[in-house]
Design an enzyme around this catalytic site. Structure first.
Site, PDB file in Angstrom:
ATOM      1  N   ASP A 198     -16.746   8.211   0.771  1.00  0.00           N
ATOM      2  CA  ASP A 198     -16.984   8.126  -0.668  1.00  0.00           C
ATOM      3  C   ASP A 198     -18.410   8.575  -0.948  1.00  0.00           C
ATOM      4  O   ASP A 198     -19.320   8.322  -0.153  1.00  0.00           O
ATOM      5  CB  ASP A 198     -16.778   6.674  -1.144  1.00  0.00           C
ATOM      6  CG  ASP A 198     -16.537   6.593  -2.639  1.00  0.00           C
ATOM      7  OD1 ASP A 198     -15.383   6.366  -3.036  1.00  0.00           O
ATOM      8  OD2 ASP A 198     -17.509   6.779  -3.413  1.00  0.00           O
TER       9      ASP A 198
ATOM     10  N   LYS B 285     -21.846   1.889  -2.593  1.00  0.00           N
ATOM     11  CA  LYS B 285     -20.509   1.338  -2.342  1.00  0.00           C
ATOM     12  C   LYS B 285     -20.188   1.377  -0.846  1.00  0.00           C
ATOM     13  O   LYS B 285     -19.690   0.400  -0.270  1.00  0.00           O
ATOM     14  CB  LYS B 285     -19.490   2.186  -3.118  1.00  0.00           C
ATOM     15  CG  LYS B 285     -18.093   1.621  -3.138  1.00  0.00           C
ATOM     16  CD  LYS B 285     -17.124   2.727  -3.543  1.00  0.00           C
ATOM     17  CE  LYS B 285     -16.339   2.395  -4.756  1.00  0.00           C
ATOM     18  NZ  LYS B 285     -15.419   3.474  -5.144  1.00  0.00           N
TER      19      LYS B 285
ATOM     20  N   THR C 104      -8.182  11.025 -10.690  1.00  0.00           N
ATOM     21  CA  THR C 104      -7.718  12.142 -11.529  1.00  0.00           C
ATOM     22  C   THR C 104      -7.661  11.630 -12.966  1.00  0.00           C
ATOM     23  O   THR C 104      -6.586  11.424 -13.516  1.00  0.00           O
ATOM     24  CB  THR C 104      -6.324  12.651 -11.094  1.00  0.00           C
ATOM     25  OG1 THR C 104      -5.421  11.537 -11.032  1.00  0.00           O
ATOM     26  CG2 THR C 104      -6.367  13.308  -9.741  1.00  0.00           C
TER      27      THR C 104
ATOM     28  N   THR D 222      -2.745  10.884  -7.892  1.00  0.00           N
ATOM     29  CA  THR D 222      -1.653  11.340  -8.761  1.00  0.00           C
ATOM     30  C   THR D 222      -2.055  12.684  -9.350  1.00  0.00           C
ATOM     31  O   THR D 222      -3.006  12.760 -10.120  1.00  0.00           O
ATOM     32  CB  THR D 222      -1.431  10.291  -9.870  1.00  0.00           C
ATOM     33  OG1 THR D 222      -1.044   9.077  -9.233  1.00  0.00           O
ATOM     34  CG2 THR D 222      -0.351  10.731 -10.831  1.00  0.00           C
TER      35      THR D 222
ATOM     36  N   LEU E  44      11.037  -5.224 -18.076  1.00  0.00           N
ATOM     37  CA  LEU E  44      11.598  -5.425 -19.408  1.00  0.00           C
ATOM     38  C   LEU E  44      10.944  -6.637 -20.064  1.00  0.00           C
ATOM     39  O   LEU E  44      11.594  -7.371 -20.802  1.00  0.00           O
ATOM     40  CB  LEU E  44      13.124  -5.606 -19.322  1.00  0.00           C
ATOM     41  CG  LEU E  44      13.931  -4.338 -18.991  1.00  0.00           C
ATOM     42  CD1 LEU E  44      15.412  -4.665 -18.818  1.00  0.00           C
ATOM     43  CD2 LEU E  44      13.765  -3.269 -20.085  1.00  0.00           C
TER      44      LEU E  44
ATOM     45  N   GLY F  20      -1.010  -1.068 -20.453  1.00  0.00           N
ATOM     46  CA  GLY F  20      -2.371  -0.548 -20.311  1.00  0.00           C
ATOM     47  C   GLY F  20      -2.610  -0.177 -18.864  1.00  0.00           C
ATOM     48  O   GLY F  20      -1.665   0.122 -18.129  1.00  0.00           O
TER      49      GLY F  20
ATOM     50  N   CYS G 142      -3.097   3.782 -15.125  1.00  0.00           N
ATOM     51  CA  CYS G 142      -2.042   4.729 -14.718  1.00  0.00           C
ATOM     52  C   CYS G 142      -1.095   5.133 -15.837  1.00  0.00           C
ATOM     53  O   CYS G 142      -1.005   6.315 -16.169  1.00  0.00           O
ATOM     54  CB  CYS G 142      -1.249   4.132 -13.570  1.00  0.00           C
ATOM     55  SG  CYS G 142      -2.304   3.740 -12.177  1.00  0.00           S
TER      56      CYS G 142
ATOM     57  N   LYS H 180      -2.618   7.216 -18.830  1.00  0.00           N
ATOM     58  CA  LYS H 180      -3.141   8.507 -18.352  1.00  0.00           C
ATOM     59  C   LYS H 180      -2.015   9.395 -17.828  1.00  0.00           C
ATOM     60  O   LYS H 180      -1.982  10.601 -18.097  1.00  0.00           O
ATOM     61  CB  LYS H 180      -4.163   8.209 -17.242  1.00  0.00           C
ATOM     62  CG  LYS H 180      -4.407   9.294 -16.250  1.00  0.00           C
ATOM     63  CD  LYS H 180      -5.483   8.882 -15.268  1.00  0.00           C
ATOM     64  CE  LYS H 180      -4.955   8.271 -13.977  1.00  0.00           C
ATOM     65  NZ  LYS H 180      -4.282   9.183 -13.062  1.00  0.00           N
TER      66      LYS H 180
ATOM     67  N   ARG I 150      -9.243  -1.330 -18.136  1.00  0.00           N
ATOM     68  CA  ARG I 150      -9.007   0.013 -18.667  1.00  0.00           C
ATOM     69  C   ARG I 150      -7.735   0.056 -19.508  1.00  0.00           C
ATOM     70  O   ARG I 150      -6.685  -0.393 -19.066  1.00  0.00           O
ATOM     71  CB  ARG I 150      -8.916   1.032 -17.517  1.00  0.00           C
ATOM     72  CG  ARG I 150     -10.289   1.386 -16.968  1.00  0.00           C
ATOM     73  CD  ARG I 150     -10.181   2.337 -15.809  1.00  0.00           C
ATOM     74  NE  ARG I 150      -9.694   1.651 -14.609  1.00  0.00           N
ATOM     75  CZ  ARG I 150      -9.491   2.259 -13.448  1.00  0.00           C
ATOM     76  NH1 ARG I 150      -9.697   3.554 -13.337  1.00  0.00           N
ATOM     77  NH2 ARG I 150      -9.069   1.589 -12.397  1.00  0.00           N
TER      78      ARG I 150
HETATM   79  C1  UGA Z   1       1.678   1.193 -12.216  1.00  0.00           C
HETATM   80  C2  UGA Z   1       3.030   1.280 -11.483  1.00  0.00           C
HETATM   81  O1  UGA Z   1       3.760   0.069 -11.654  1.00  0.00           O
HETATM   82  C3  UGA Z   1       2.824   1.540 -10.001  1.00  0.00           C
HETATM   83  O2  UGA Z   1       4.083   1.730  -9.357  1.00  0.00           O
HETATM   84  C4  UGA Z   1       1.976   2.815  -9.835  1.00  0.00           C
HETATM   85  O3  UGA Z   1       1.709   3.088  -8.469  1.00  0.00           O
HETATM   86  C5  UGA Z   1       0.666   2.642 -10.561  1.00  0.00           C
HETATM   87  O4  UGA Z   1       0.937   2.392 -11.959  1.00  0.00           O
HETATM   88  C6  UGA Z   1      -0.119   3.917 -10.387  1.00  0.00           C
HETATM   89  O5  UGA Z   1       0.355   4.968 -10.842  1.00  0.00           O
HETATM   90  O6  UGA Z   1      -1.136   3.912  -9.695  1.00  0.00           O
HETATM   91  P1  UGA Z   1      -0.183  -0.724 -12.526  1.00  0.00           P
HETATM   92  O7  UGA Z   1      -0.786   0.188 -13.556  1.00  0.00           O
HETATM   93  O8  UGA Z   1      -1.048  -1.340 -11.498  1.00  0.00           O
HETATM   94  O9  UGA Z   1       0.982   0.059 -11.711  1.00  0.00           O
HETATM   95  O10 UGA Z   1       0.487  -1.924 -13.312  1.00  0.00           O
HETATM   96  P2  UGA Z   1       1.937  -2.393 -13.773  1.00  0.00           P
HETATM   97  O11 UGA Z   1       2.263  -3.666 -13.107  1.00  0.00           O
HETATM   98  O12 UGA Z   1       2.920  -1.309 -13.652  1.00  0.00           O
HETATM   99  O13 UGA Z   1       1.672  -2.713 -15.307  1.00  0.00           O
HETATM  100  C7  UGA Z   1       1.254  -1.701 -16.226  1.00  0.00           C
HETATM  101  C8  UGA Z   1       1.211  -2.252 -17.638  1.00  0.00           C
HETATM  102  O14 UGA Z   1       2.524  -2.470 -18.130  1.00  0.00           O
HETATM  103  C9  UGA Z   1       0.484  -3.586 -17.783  1.00  0.00           C
HETATM  104  O15 UGA Z   1      -0.317  -3.530 -18.949  1.00  0.00           O
HETATM  105  C10 UGA Z   1       1.599  -4.595 -17.921  1.00  0.00           C
HETATM  106  O16 UGA Z   1       1.237  -5.736 -18.654  1.00  0.00           O
HETATM  107  C11 UGA Z   1       2.632  -3.771 -18.671  1.00  0.00           C
HETATM  108  N1  UGA Z   1       4.008  -4.264 -18.480  1.00  0.00           N
HETATM  109  C12 UGA Z   1       4.605  -4.190 -17.261  1.00  0.00           C
HETATM  110  C13 UGA Z   1       4.711  -4.777 -19.575  1.00  0.00           C
HETATM  111  O17 UGA Z   1       4.188  -4.862 -20.706  1.00  0.00           O
HETATM  112  N2  UGA Z   1       5.991  -5.196 -19.388  1.00  0.00           N
HETATM  113  C14 UGA Z   1       6.608  -5.136 -18.187  1.00  0.00           C
HETATM  114  O18 UGA Z   1       7.788  -5.515 -18.093  1.00  0.00           O
HETATM  115  C15 UGA Z   1       5.898  -4.627 -17.088  1.00  0.00           C
END
Ligand code: UGA
Length: 436
Positions: free
Chosen positions: A30, A35, A85, A121, A252, A259, A262, A265, A330
């Site tokens: 890095d 870090k 990214t 990604t 669901l 938010g 990932c 974006k 974020r």
């Molecule tokens: C997400 C994907 O779930 C991962 O599989 C993926 O690898 C990752 O992005 C990535 O591309 O790096 P993450 O952003 O850590 O993971 O979080 P999630 O658990 O997916 O939640 C994302 C958002 O959706 C949160 O704000 C969460 O509160 C919201 N959410 C999730 C809901 O509002 N309802 C749900 O049923 C599930």
């Protein structure tokens, strides 16, 4: 095996630590010298359950090290690129400058038979461009470029990495497939499907997966709005449809919108790729638009719960991170919610178990508190914005006696109306009947 990870951010650090734990010798490179020094002392700069212990154990066993210098790539059989990214300012495309800079930097140092693997990604076709750069800079070598997207979630990253639903390997080259099979061999006990596809297919699988998950969330959030109008309960609707295996019950949960680093974006970058190819993805466009509007609109729920105005009132917001078990704020729905409440004249007190430092630059007007009860002091409403475990079993009597009036707006549906009625709260949830 010798593995180098370029980038010690979220994905790089978790993947590097897990590969080391599998028994490989891993160097995470890095550019951030502070870090790197901290990591070599076993200090982990991000909040992720279990990660500090994993890093510490593997550093001690000398299977994991951190470096600023890319020299470590020269004897690596597999070099993973896990740099950021981010969304490019202005147009929403993925900014690939960190990826290409890393490739140009490592190109002269790579072993002639190394395999370069993108874990970042990256949009479809990025692997082709990486290959072009490598061919140009290393005409002597036969370096294969593979796409191996990562599907881990923040807050559950190690579990997800070690127990994946599938491992996607994007390359047509048999030798590169064998190298990746060896990297993941320790996971064979858990028998995750290894899914071998073309590089472009692998790149698209990652975006399509995130866009589909985001679609489930925006879908149920709109259904929640309808439930509110017709007197139905979205939790039960979600369970009722989720029992159908073709739909599945996960992702669901209605709430304030998705938010994190990932979904917002990646949906935006996928839309740009689709537009560039003349194939508008109208469903994903709607998913992103529904989500954008929803976050700030959550303030209207708070206004309604306080009989039409929050001006001069104090609102306690519990949870600032985009989801529990992370310090990441974020694109957290809590941020536009709070700015909207402030714009409407409210005073906001907030508490989050891990995300307050990250939130401060975005929310300078907020009064940050030591715990949920402290935040509730003198508040006219408590808003649950993130479903941290510690907000699921609040002492409701204690909360009520701290508040100016007993109102809870539960944007994560963690409480039941009957317990709120018993505790004498006015209660507003998402897509479910509340208590007046
Ligand atoms: C997400 C994907 O779930 C991962 O599989 C993926 O690898 C990752 O992005 C990535 O591309 O790096 P993450 O952003 O850590 O993971 O979080 P999630 O658990 O997916 O939640 C994302 C958002 O959706 C949160 O704000 C969460 O509160 C919201 N959410 C999730 C809901 O509002 N309802 C749900 O049923 C599930």
């Amino acid at each position: 095996m010798r593995v180098t990870m370029i980038g010690a951010g979220y994905v790089g650090l978790v993947s590097g630590a897990c590969f080391a734990d599998f028994g490989h010798h891993v160097t995470c490179v890095d550019k951030d010298a502070r870090k790197v020094a901290a990591l070599n002392r076993g200090e982990v700069p991000i909040f992720e359950p279990g990660l500090a212990e994993l890093v510490d154990a593997n550093v001690r066993q000398q299977r994991l090290q951190f470096a600023v210098d890319t020299a470590a790539v020269n004897d690596a059989e597999a070099v993973f690129i896990a740099v950021g990214t981010p969304s490019r300012r202005g147009d929403g495309h993925a900014d690939l400058s960190f990826v290409y800079d890393a490739v140009r930097e490592i190109a002269p140092l790579l072993a002639a038979t190394a395999v370069v693997v993108t874990k970042s990604t990256v949009p479809v076709g990025t692997g082709d461009e990486i290959e072009r750069i490598l061919r140009e800079k290393r005409p002597d070598a036969d370096i294969q470029v593979v796409s191996n997207p990562e599907f881990l979630r923040e807050g559950a990253a190690i579990q997800d990495f070690k127990h994946p639903d599938r491992i996607v390997i994007g390359t047509a080259d048999a030798g590169a497939r064998a190298v990746l099979a060896e990297v993941y061999r320790p996971l064979y006990l858990n028998a995750p499907p290894m899914f071998y596809v073309s590089r472009r297919t692998a790149e698209l699988i990652k975006y399509a997966a995130n866009a589909f998950l985001a679609t489930k969330i925006s879908f149920i959030n709109e259904v929640a709005d309808l439930c509110e109008q017709v007197g139905a309960d979205v939790n039960e609707v979600a369970r009722g449809i989720g029992m159908d295996n073709r739909i599945g019950g996960k992702f669901l949960h209605a709430g304030p919108g998705f938010g994190g680093s990932c979904f917002p974006k990646d949906t935006s970058a996928l839309l740009k790729t689709a537009q560039d190819h003349g194939v508008p993805l109208r469903i994903v466009e709607a998913v992103a638009a529904v989500n954008d509007q929803r976050k700030r609109a959550m303030s209207r729920k708070v206004v309604a719960a306080l009989d039409g105005s929050v001006r001069g009132k104090t609102i306690a917001v519990l949870g600032l991170t985009f989801k529990p078990n992370t310090d990441d704020t974020r694109d957290s729905p809590a941020i536009p919610l709070i700015t909207a409440l402030e714009d409407l004249g409210a005073k906001v007190r907030a508490y989050d178990p891990a995300g307050m430092e990250q939130a401060k630059p975005h929310l300078p007007g907020v009064q940050y508190c030591g715990n949920a009860y402290d935040a509730a002091e003198g508040a006219h409403a408590v808003v649950i914005a993130t479903e941290w475990e510690q907000f699921r079993a609040l002492d409701l009597g204690r909360l009520r006696s701290a508040m100016a009036q007993p109102v809870i707006v539960d944007l994560r549906n963690v409480y039941r109306a009957d317990e709120m009625r018993r505790a004498q709260f006015r209660y507003v949830a998402v897509g479910r009947p509340g208590v007046d």
